[in-house]
Motif scaffolding. Sequence first.
Motif, short mmCIF file in Angstrom:
data_model
loop_
_atom_site.label_atom_id
_atom_site.label_comp_id
_atom_site.label_asym_id
_atom_site.label_seq_id
_atom_site.Cartn_x
_atom_site.Cartn_y
_atom_site.Cartn_z
N LEU A 164 0.82 -1.21 0.00
CA LEU A 164 0.00 0.00 0.00
C LEU A 164 0.86 1.26 0.00
CD1 LEU A 164 -2.84 -0.78 2.54
CD2 LEU A 164 -3.12 -0.25 0.12
N LEU A 165 2.02 1.18 0.60
CA LEU A 165 2.80 2.37 0.89
C LEU A 165 4.03 2.56 -0.01
CD1 LEU A 165 2.78 1.93 4.76
CD2 LEU A 165 1.24 3.35 3.38
N TRP A 166 4.67 1.49 -0.44
CA TRP A 166 5.97 1.62 -1.09
C TRP A 166 6.14 0.55 -2.16
CZ3 TRP A 166 10.63 -1.38 -0.63
CH2 TRP A 166 11.77 -0.74 -1.11
N LEU A 167 6.36 0.94 -3.39
CA LEU A 167 6.60 0.05 -4.53
C LEU A 167 5.63 -1.13 -4.61
CD1 LEU A 167 10.50 -0.12 -4.58
CD2 LEU A 167 9.04 1.14 -6.15
N PRO A 168 4.36 -0.85 -4.86
CA PRO A 168 3.38 -1.94 -4.89
C PRO A 168 3.62 -2.96 -6.00
CG PRO A 168 2.38 0.11 -5.62
CD PRO A 168 3.74 0.45 -5.11
N VAL A 169 4.30 -2.54 -7.07
CA VAL A 169 4.57 -3.47 -8.17
C VAL A 169 5.57 -4.54 -7.75
CG1 VAL A 169 5.47 -3.61 -10.53
CG2 VAL A 169 4.03 -1.69 -9.87
N VAL A 170 6.41 -4.23 -6.78
CA VAL A 170 7.41 -5.18 -6.30
C VAL A 170 6.92 -5.92 -5.06
CG1 VAL A 170 9.76 -5.38 -5.39
CG2 VAL A 170 9.28 -3.77 -7.24
N THR A 171 6.38 -5.18 -4.09
CA THR A 171 6.04 -5.79 -2.81
C THR A 171 4.78 -6.66 -2.87
OG1 THR A 171 4.92 -3.76 -2.15
CG2 THR A 171 7.20 -4.02 -1.44
N SER A 172 3.86 -6.33 -3.75
CA SER A 172 2.63 -7.13 -3.84
C SER A 172 2.90 -8.56 -4.34
CB SER A 172 1.61 -6.42 -4.73
OG SER A 172 0.43 -7.16 -4.81
N PRO A 173 3.68 -8.75 -5.41
CA PRO A 173 3.99 -10.13 -5.80
C PRO A 173 4.77 -10.91 -4.74
CG PRO A 173 4.46 -8.64 -7.60
CD PRO A 173 4.15 -7.78 -6.41
N ILE A 174 5.65 -10.21 -4.02
CA ILE A 174 6.37 -10.89 -2.94
C ILE A 174 5.38 -11.37 -1.88
CG2 ILE A 174 8.04 -10.57 -1.06
CD1 ILE A 174 9.55 -8.64 -2.94
N ALA A 175 4.40 -10.54 -1.55
CA ALA A 175 3.39 -10.92 -0.56
C ALA A 175 2.55 -12.10 -1.05
CB ALA A 175 2.51 -9.73 -0.23
N VAL A 176 2.24 -12.13 -2.34
CA VAL A 176 1.48 -13.25 -2.89
C VAL A 176 2.28 -14.54 -2.76
CG1 VAL A 176 0.51 -14.24 -5.01
CG2 VAL A 176 0.09 -11.85 -4.46
N ILE A 177 3.57 -14.48 -3.07
CA ILE A 177 4.42 -15.67 -2.96
C ILE A 177 4.51 -16.11 -1.50
CG2 ILE A 177 6.81 -16.48 -3.17
CD1 ILE A 177 6.97 -14.63 -5.69
N LEU A 178 4.65 -15.16 -0.58
CA LEU A 178 4.71 -15.51 0.84
C LEU A 178 3.39 -16.09 1.32
CD1 LEU A 178 6.78 -12.50 2.17
CD2 LEU A 178 7.47 -14.90 2.16
N GLY A 179 2.26 -15.61 0.78
CA GLY A 179 0.97 -16.20 1.12
C GLY A 179 0.86 -17.64 0.64
N PHE A 180 1.37 -17.88 -0.56
CA PHE A 180 1.37 -19.25 -1.09
C PHE A 180 2.23 -20.16 -0.22
CE2 PHE A 180 3.29 -22.50 -3.82
CZ PHE A 180 2.15 -23.14 -4.26
N LEU A 181 3.42 -19.67 0.15
CA LEU A 181 4.30 -20.47 1.00
C LEU A 181 3.71 -20.68 2.39
CD1 LEU A 181 7.79 -19.02 0.01
CD2 LEU A 181 6.82 -21.25 -0.60
#
Length: 88
Positions: free
Chosen positions: A35-52
């Motif tokens: 929401l706050l910083w580089l959503p194009v980068v941090t959002s996919p990382i969060a999706v991967i962490l959710g999958f893991l």
Amino acid sequence: MINGIVKNDKPMEGQEQRKGSALAFLGWTFVVLSLLWLPVVTSPIAVILGFLTKKVEGRDIQGPVIMIAAIACGVLGVLGGLYAITKG
């Protein structure tokens, strides 16, 4: 029974065995960052962490919720950034 001591591997009443939650914590952290910083980068990382979180930690509800929240917050982060650029 080892040396006269009975070993019980079951948790006692009121005790709960918990698996590690580092992936879930990092997932939620990256959701907020999207929401706050580089959503194009941090959002996919969060999706991967959710999958893991779902696959490795076995959290069948929290993992998909992290993934959905990551996508939603990533979209909101991008739209907020575009709004700030056009108004600034």
